[in-house]
Design a protein around this motif. Sequence first.
Motif, short mmCIF file in Angstrom:
data_model
loop_
_atom_site.label_atom_id
_atom_site.label_comp_id
_atom_site.label_asym_id
_atom_site.label_seq_id
_atom_site.Cartn_x
_atom_site.Cartn_y
_atom_site.Cartn_z
N ASP A 22 0.82 -1.21 0.00
CA ASP A 22 0.00 0.00 0.00
C ASP A 22 0.85 1.26 0.00
O ASP A 22 0.56 2.21 -0.73
CB ASP A 22 -0.95 0.02 1.19
CG ASP A 22 -2.07 -1.00 1.06
OD1 ASP A 22 -2.27 -1.52 -0.05
OD2 ASP A 22 -2.73 -1.27 2.07
N VAL A 23 1.88 1.29 0.82
CA VAL A 23 2.77 2.46 0.87
C VAL A 23 3.40 2.68 -0.51
O VAL A 23 3.44 3.81 -1.02
CB VAL A 23 3.84 2.31 1.97
CG1 VAL A 23 4.92 3.37 1.84
CG2 VAL A 23 3.19 2.38 3.33
N ALA A 24 3.89 1.61 -1.11
CA ALA A 24 4.52 1.73 -2.43
C ALA A 24 3.52 2.20 -3.48
O ALA A 24 3.84 3.04 -4.33
CB ALA A 24 5.15 0.40 -2.83
N ALA A 25 2.32 1.67 -3.44
CA ALA A 25 1.31 2.04 -4.44
C ALA A 25 0.87 3.49 -4.28
O ALA A 25 0.80 4.24 -5.27
CB ALA A 25 0.10 1.11 -4.32
N PHE A 26 0.59 3.91 -3.07
CA PHE A 26 0.11 5.27 -2.86
C PHE A 26 1.22 6.32 -2.93
O PHE A 26 0.95 7.49 -3.15
CB PHE A 26 -0.66 5.38 -1.54
CG PHE A 26 -2.02 4.76 -1.62
CD1 PHE A 26 -3.02 5.35 -2.36
CD2 PHE A 26 -2.28 3.56 -0.98
CE1 PHE A 26 -4.27 4.76 -2.46
CE2 PHE A 26 -3.52 2.97 -1.07
CZ PHE A 26 -4.53 3.57 -1.81
N ALA A 27 2.45 5.89 -2.78
CA ALA A 27 3.57 6.84 -2.89
C ALA A 27 3.77 7.32 -4.33
O ALA A 27 4.39 8.35 -4.56
CB ALA A 27 4.86 6.19 -2.39
N THR A 28 3.21 6.61 -5.29
CA THR A 28 3.35 7.03 -6.69
C THR A 28 2.40 8.15 -7.07
O THR A 28 2.65 8.86 -8.05
CB THR A 28 3.10 5.84 -7.64
OG1 THR A 28 1.75 5.39 -7.48
CG2 THR A 28 4.06 4.70 -7.38
N VAL A 29 1.32 8.33 -6.32
CA VAL A 29 0.29 9.29 -6.71
C VAL A 29 0.79 10.74 -6.71
O VAL A 29 0.65 11.43 -7.72
CB VAL A 29 -0.98 9.14 -5.84
CG1 VAL A 29 -2.01 10.20 -6.18
CG2 VAL A 29 -1.56 7.74 -6.02
N PRO A 30 1.38 11.27 -5.63
CA PRO A 30 1.80 12.67 -5.65
C PRO A 30 2.82 13.01 -6.75
O PRO A 30 2.64 14.03 -7.45
CB PRO A 30 2.39 12.91 -4.26
CG PRO A 30 1.72 11.89 -3.40
CD PRO A 30 1.54 10.70 -4.28
N PRO A 31 3.86 12.18 -6.99
CA PRO A 31 4.78 12.54 -8.08
C PRO A 31 4.11 12.51 -9.45
O PRO A 31 4.39 13.37 -10.30
CB PRO A 31 5.89 11.49 -8.00
CG PRO A 31 5.76 10.84 -6.69
CD PRO A 31 4.36 11.04 -6.22
N LEU A 32 3.23 11.54 -9.67
CA LEU A 32 2.53 11.49 -10.96
C LEU A 32 1.61 12.69 -11.13
O LEU A 32 1.54 13.29 -12.21
CB LEU A 32 1.73 10.19 -11.08
CG LEU A 32 2.56 8.92 -11.26
CD1 LEU A 32 1.67 7.70 -11.18
CD2 LEU A 32 3.31 8.94 -12.57
N GLN A 33 0.91 13.06 -10.06
CA GLN A 33 0.02 14.21 -10.12
C GLN A 33 0.81 15.49 -10.39
O GLN A 33 0.40 16.32 -11.20
CB GLN A 33 -0.77 14.32 -8.80
CG GLN A 33 -1.73 15.46 -8.74
CD GLN A 33 -2.96 15.25 -9.58
OE1 GLN A 33 -3.11 14.26 -10.28
NE2 GLN A 33 -3.85 16.21 -9.54
#
Length: 88
Positions: A22-33
């Motif tokens: 979960d940490v790895a998956a959700f950590a991608t959201v802010p940089p992609l956004q």
Amino acid sequence: MAVFAKTSHSQIGAIATIFVWDVAAFATVPPLQTRVVEKAKDAPNLASTLNIGAFNMGNAGGAWFAARLDTPRIESKVGADVKAADAC
């Protein structure tokens, strides 16, 4: 998922694996956004809305797929593994 197959036999191992996943998956959201908004200089609000909408569609698709695993006609080893993980 390969790691989870090994750790799912232990409740603590399964919880730790899911937490890291979960940490790895959700950590991608802010940089992609951030990247999407930077690239869309002319319409950053529209780009941001569409990007988060795509993430939401992914979440909804995952929920839909998980719900399909609860139906008897799609039972499989994968379905049993997912249900076992959910029970932890």
